[in-house]
Motif scaffolding. Structure first.
Motif, PDB file in Angstrom:
ATOM      1  N   GLY A 130       0.810  -1.105   0.072  1.00 44.52           N
ATOM      2  CA  GLY A 130      -0.271   0.067   0.586  1.00 44.52           C
ATOM      3  C   GLY A 130       0.762   1.619   0.321  1.00 44.52           C
ATOM      4  N   ASN A 131      -0.167   2.537  -0.612  1.00 42.89           N
ATOM      5  CA  ASN A 131       1.223   4.054  -0.391  1.00 42.89           C
ATOM      6  C   ASN A 131       1.442   4.007   0.898  1.00 42.89           C
ATOM      7  N   TYR A 132       0.820   4.048   2.442  1.00 44.02           N
ATOM      8  CA  TYR A 132       1.471   4.465   3.727  1.00 44.02           C
ATOM      9  C   TYR A 132       1.524   3.787   4.493  1.00 44.02           C
ATOM     10  N   LEU A 133       2.489   2.722   4.072  1.00 47.75           N
ATOM     11  CA  LEU A 133       2.832   1.418   5.058  1.00 47.75           C
ATOM     12  C   LEU A 133       4.351   2.368   6.179  1.00 47.75           C
ATOM     13  N   ALA A 134       4.772   3.032   5.427  1.00 45.34           N
ATOM     14  CA  ALA A 134       5.986   4.150   5.797  1.00 45.34           C
ATOM     15  C   ALA A 134       5.455   5.401   6.659  1.00 45.34           C
ATOM     16  N   ASP A 135       4.472   5.217   6.541  1.00 47.25           N
ATOM     17  CA  ASP A 135       3.997   6.764   6.964  1.00 47.25           C
ATOM     18  C   ASP A 135       3.666   7.499   8.448  1.00 47.25           C
ATOM     19  N   ASP A 136       4.439   8.441   8.907  1.00 49.13           N
ATOM     20  CA  ASP A 136       4.543   8.504  10.378  1.00 49.13           C
ATOM     21  C   ASP A 136       3.185   9.139  10.403  1.00 49.13           C
ATOM     22  N   ALA A 137       1.740   9.476  10.379  1.00 46.88           N
ATOM     23  CA  ALA A 137       1.247  10.009  10.197  1.00 46.88           C
ATOM     24  C   ALA A 137       0.313   9.279  11.920  1.00 46.88           C
ATOM     25  N   ARG A 144       4.699   0.185  10.778  1.00 54.44           N
ATOM     26  CA  ARG A 144       6.225  -0.201  10.589  1.00 54.44           C
ATOM     27  C   ARG A 144       6.441  -1.839  11.618  1.00 54.44           C
ATOM     28  N   ASP A 145       5.184  -1.973  12.851  1.00 57.18           N
ATOM     29  CA  ASP A 145       5.994  -2.372  13.734  1.00 57.18           C
ATOM     30  C   ASP A 145       5.512  -3.482  13.694  1.00 57.18           C
ATOM     31  N   LEU A 146       4.853  -3.536  12.928  1.00 55.18           N
ATOM     32  CA  LEU A 146       4.126  -5.231  12.919  1.00 55.18           C
ATOM     33  C   LEU A 146       4.409  -5.671  11.283  1.00 55.18           C
ATOM     34  N   LEU A 147       5.043  -5.457  11.095  1.00 52.41           N
ATOM     35  CA  LEU A 147       6.049  -6.323   9.441  1.00 52.41           C
ATOM     36  C   LEU A 147       7.540  -6.381   9.976  1.00 52.41           C
ATOM     37  N   ASP A 148       8.009  -7.331   9.937  1.00 54.57           N
ATOM     38  CA  ASP A 148       9.063  -7.989   9.368  1.00 54.57           C
ATOM     39  C   ASP A 148      10.286  -7.515   9.158  1.00 54.57           C
ATOM     40  N   GLU A 149       9.376  -7.175   7.323  1.00 55.85           N
ATOM     41  CA  GLU A 149      10.347  -6.016   6.764  1.00 55.85           C
ATOM     42  C   GLU A 149       9.400  -4.967   5.638  1.00 55.85           C
ATOM     43  N   LEU A 150       9.755  -4.305   5.390  1.00 53.95           N
ATOM     44  CA  LEU A 150       9.656  -2.817   4.286  1.00 53.95           C
ATOM     45  C   LEU A 150       9.987  -2.714   3.270  1.00 53.95           C
ATOM     46  N   TRP A 151       9.740  -2.923   2.313  1.00 61.67           N
ATOM     47  CA  TRP A 151      10.320  -2.551   1.328  1.00 61.67           C
ATOM     48  C   TRP A 151       9.702  -1.449   0.526  1.00 61.67           C
ATOM     49  N   ALA A 190       1.672  10.612  -4.094  1.00 59.48           N
ATOM     50  CA  ALA A 190       2.877  10.467  -4.627  1.00 59.48           C
ATOM     51  C   ALA A 190       3.961  11.276  -4.027  1.00 59.48           C
ATOM     52  N   LEU A 191       4.290  12.486  -3.881  1.00 57.42           N
ATOM     53  CA  LEU A 191       5.179  13.145  -2.974  1.00 57.42           C
ATOM     54  C   LEU A 191       4.965  12.352  -1.678  1.00 57.42           C
ATOM     55  N   ARG A 192       4.161  12.220  -1.146  1.00 59.92           N
ATOM     56  CA  ARG A 192       3.844  12.409   0.358  1.00 59.92           C
ATOM     57  C   ARG A 192       4.779  10.747   0.300  1.00 59.92           C
ATOM     58  N   VAL A 193       4.428   9.535  -0.660  1.00 56.89           N
ATOM     59  CA  VAL A 193       4.808   8.436  -0.681  1.00 56.89           C
ATOM     60  C   VAL A 193       5.987   8.408  -0.539  1.00 56.89           C
ATOM     61  N   GLU A 194       6.790   9.721  -1.694  1.00 61.61           N
ATOM     62  CA  GLU A 194       8.144   9.350  -2.088  1.00 61.61           C
ATOM     63  C   GLU A 194       8.894   9.552  -0.426  1.00 61.61           C
ATOM     64  N   ALA A 195       8.463  10.191   0.457  1.00 63.54           N
ATOM     65  CA  ALA A 195       8.980  11.533   1.268  1.00 63.54           C
ATOM     66  C   ALA A 195       9.411   9.701   2.722  1.00 63.54           C
ATOM     67  N   THR A 196       8.266   9.122   2.685  1.00 66.37           N
ATOM     68  CA  THR A 196       8.879   7.759   3.206  1.00 66.37           C
ATOM     69  C   THR A 196       9.659   6.675   3.043  1.00 66.37           C
ATOM     70  N   ARG A 197      10.728   7.176   1.720  1.00 66.28           N
ATOM     71  CA  ARG A 197      11.230   5.980   1.281  1.00 66.28           C
ATOM     72  C   ARG A 197      12.248   5.878   1.790  1.00 66.28           C
ATOM     73  N   SER A 198      12.904   6.915   2.550  1.00 64.88           N
ATOM     74  CA  SER A 198      14.259   5.812   3.776  1.00 64.88           C
ATOM     75  C   SER A 198      13.753   5.572   5.112  1.00 64.88           C
ATOM     76  N   ALA A 199      12.605   5.255   5.323  1.00 65.19           N
ATOM     77  CA  ALA A 199      12.194   4.847   6.334  1.00 65.19           C
ATOM     78  C   ALA A 199      11.644   2.878   6.333  1.00 65.19           C
ATOM     79  N   CYS A 200      12.363   2.747   4.836  1.00 63.54           N
ATOM     80  CA  CYS A 200      12.125   1.524   4.641  1.00 63.54           C
ATOM     81  C   CYS A 200      13.080   1.169   4.609  1.00 63.54           C
ATOM     82  N   THR A 201      13.029  -0.563   4.699  1.00 62.27           N
ATOM     83  CA  THR A 201      14.879  -0.909   4.973  1.00 62.27           C
ATOM     84  C   THR A 201      15.622  -1.736   3.290  1.00 62.27           C
ATOM     85  N   ARG A 202      14.497  -1.269   2.107  1.00 63.93           N
ATOM     86  CA  ARG A 202      15.077  -1.823   1.073  1.00 63.93           C
ATOM     87  C   ARG A 202      14.177  -1.562  -0.457  1.00 63.93           C
TER      88      ARG A 202
END
Length: 214
Positions: A130-137, A144-151, A190-202
């Motif tokens: 989904g779009n917002y799996l790494a979002d901080d809202a 994120r804490d419920l996922l073993d990996e987030l790409w 899309a811009l909001r999602v792109e901002a969460t890129r660095s929060a992903c593991t890969r």
């Protein structure tokens, strides 16, 4: 595509289920990649080993969006039932003795469909996207804490917008309406999602290129 990498995540011990999340902007290829991963794991380890559970099943219904005045922002974080999605992830992590049902999303109807997906007890891997799996809202930060990996799934913006245009026209919008919706809603999302890129593991690409977040 990335099947060997995903297989390495599948637990060997019974009673453990791994959740892999794929975040990314609209039309980046998340669902296509997720389905390919699930099919590849099942082909190697047997049917029902992996399951695909998209976040899109938690879209608010069009009736609710109209009530809230959010129909023109469909796809934004506030147009999803994030609490319901978080609750489902918790169930998927903890429940292994019975089938877990999840909502799906019907693009032809442009509506969520209750209990459209069944995750069997033997599933050892669930791929969700989904779009917002790494979002901080509020609400989203629990994902994120419920996922073993987030790409993070990355694709060329021009390619994504071509896909979005085709998707919306196929869904019933005119070309003009589709372009206006992309401008008003899809690009800001899309811009909001792109901002969460660095929060992903890969970072991965549907064309097979991968790397670390940057």
């Amino acid at each position: 595509m990335y099947v060997d990498d995903v297989l390495a995540l599948v637990p060997s011990m019974p009673g453990r289920r791994v959740l892999l999340g794929l975040a990314g902007a609209p039309a980046a290829g998340k669902s296509t990649l997720a389905r390919a991963m699930v099919e590849g794991v099942d082909a190697r380890l047997g049917a029902g080993t992996a399951a695909y559970v998209p976040m899109d099943g938690f879209h608010l219904s069009n009736a609710q969006l109209d009530r809230l005045g959010l129909r023109g922002r469909k796809g934004a974080p506030e147009t999803f039932d994030v609490d319901g999605y978080v609750h489902l992830l918790r169930r998927l992590r903890s429940s292994r003795d019975r089938t877990v049902y999840a909502p799906d999303f019907d693009r032809a109807l442009d509506e969520p469909v209750a209990a459209g997906i069944a995750v069997p007890p033997q599933a050892r891997l669930v791929v969700t996207e989904g779009n917002y799996l790494a979002d901080d809202a509020a609400g989203w930060h629990e994902v994120r804490d419920l996922l073993d990996e987030l790409w993070f799934v990355e694709a060329d913006p021009a390619v994504r917008e071509e896909r979005l245009l085709a998707r919306h026209v196929t869904g019933g919008r005119t070309d003009t309406e589709a372009r206006a919706f992309i401008e008003a809603s899809e690009r800001p999302n899309a811009l909001r999602v792109e901002a969460t890129r660095s929060a992903c593991t890969r970072v991965v690409r549907p064309d097979g290129v991968s790397g670390a977040p940057r």
